[in-house]
Scaffold this motif. Sequence first.
Motif, short mmCIF file in Angstrom:
data_model
loop_
_atom_site.label_atom_id
_atom_site.label_comp_id
_atom_site.label_asym_id
_atom_site.label_seq_id
_atom_site.Cartn_x
_atom_site.Cartn_y
_atom_site.Cartn_z
N SER A 1 0.87 -1.19 0.00
CA SER A 1 0.00 0.00 0.00
C SER A 1 0.89 1.23 0.00
N ASP A 2 1.20 1.76 1.19
CA ASP A 2 2.05 2.95 1.24
C ASP A 2 3.41 2.68 1.88
N GLN A 3 3.72 1.40 2.16
CA GLN A 3 4.97 1.11 2.89
C GLN A 3 6.21 1.51 2.11
N VAL A 4 6.14 1.48 0.78
CA VAL A 4 7.33 1.75 -0.02
C VAL A 4 7.31 3.13 -0.67
N ASP A 5 6.31 3.94 -0.32
CA ASP A 5 6.23 5.27 -0.94
C ASP A 5 7.46 6.12 -0.66
N TRP A 6 8.05 5.94 0.51
CA TRP A 6 9.19 6.77 0.88
C TRP A 6 10.44 6.43 0.05
N ILE B 1 12.21 7.84 -5.56
CA ILE B 1 13.26 8.85 -5.78
C ILE B 1 13.43 9.04 -7.28
N PRO B 2 13.98 10.19 -7.69
CA PRO B 2 14.22 10.39 -9.13
C PRO B 2 15.17 9.33 -9.68
N THR B 3 15.01 9.00 -10.95
CA THR B 3 15.93 8.06 -11.59
C THR B 3 17.29 8.72 -11.76
N PRO B 4 18.34 8.14 -11.16
CA PRO B 4 19.66 8.76 -11.25
C PRO B 4 20.17 8.80 -12.69
N GLY B 5 20.87 9.85 -13.02
CA GLY B 5 21.48 9.97 -14.33
C GLY B 5 22.86 9.32 -14.33
N SER C 1 25.67 10.59 -8.21
CA SER C 1 26.30 9.83 -7.13
C SER C 1 25.47 8.61 -6.82
N LEU C 2 26.13 7.53 -6.39
CA LEU C 2 25.39 6.31 -6.05
C LEU C 2 24.39 6.55 -4.92
N LYS C 3 24.65 7.52 -4.07
CA LYS C 3 23.72 7.78 -2.97
C LYS C 3 22.36 8.23 -3.47
N GLU C 4 22.28 8.68 -4.74
CA GLU C 4 21.01 9.10 -5.31
C GLU C 4 20.05 7.92 -5.49
N TYR C 5 20.56 6.70 -5.36
CA TYR C 5 19.70 5.52 -5.45
C TYR C 5 18.92 5.27 -4.16
N LEU C 6 19.21 6.03 -3.13
CA LEU C 6 18.60 5.83 -1.82
C LEU C 6 17.77 7.04 -1.40
#
Length: 235
Positions: free
Chosen positions: A9-14, A17-21, A25-30
């Motif tokens: 339901s909403d558990q994974v909404d957080w 994140i934007p798709t990294p270009g 930085s790898l941290k953009e995956y989190l």
Amino acid sequence: MSLQSVTISDQVDWLAIPTPGPDSSLKEYLPRGFAAYLKILTPLGIDRRIPLNNYSFSSRSIDALNNRVNFWNTYRIVGGRPAPENLEPISYRELAASLGVAYDASFDAAAISRQYNGYWPPNLGGSDTLEAAFSQKLVAALGAATPTYFYGSLDDGNYHFTADNDLTDWLELGVAADLGPVFQRDRDYPSYAFAADHSWCLRHPEDAGWLLLGCSTQLRESLHTCAALELFDLT
């Protein structure tokens, strides 16, 4: 395993994140907001009996292909990887030194392949034993009894099958100690594993030979004291 299947339901909404270009930085995956971000290298083993100096990565002729097949048959190499029972652990630090490249956050399995013109060296591989030892060390730092969600994303190629044999995202609730059994069951890490209280989030992008972790400074320091884990801070 203590896992329970959970309706999404909403558990994974957080996690949205934007798709990294390509230059991100790898941290953009989190998800944003963690005090520390880490890249954790998954384990590798080596069959030291395989004479890599005698191996040709060339496939430009029938003779070259036949020589490769003969080499694989001689040293029990399947799909370019050695037999798991013949592997012993090897650190990425040792591999980087043997290849003469920097041991830093840019070094991983993909970097190893690049040193062989895009080919994977047939003396390196993985095994259930190595992955189990790795996950146990990681889970110990995360807190084995920590309530944890495990999420597989179809977009990452990490799916389960429905009763009608369709592909679907999946979500399960258990504890951090279930990470190893989930890997053994699915032959892969989940797209995400995260503490139910959002205190940490583990990410495994599709086909990556590493994990990413967003966490507290305290957990970061704890992980850095574990000599069995190889990890780098992301800036």
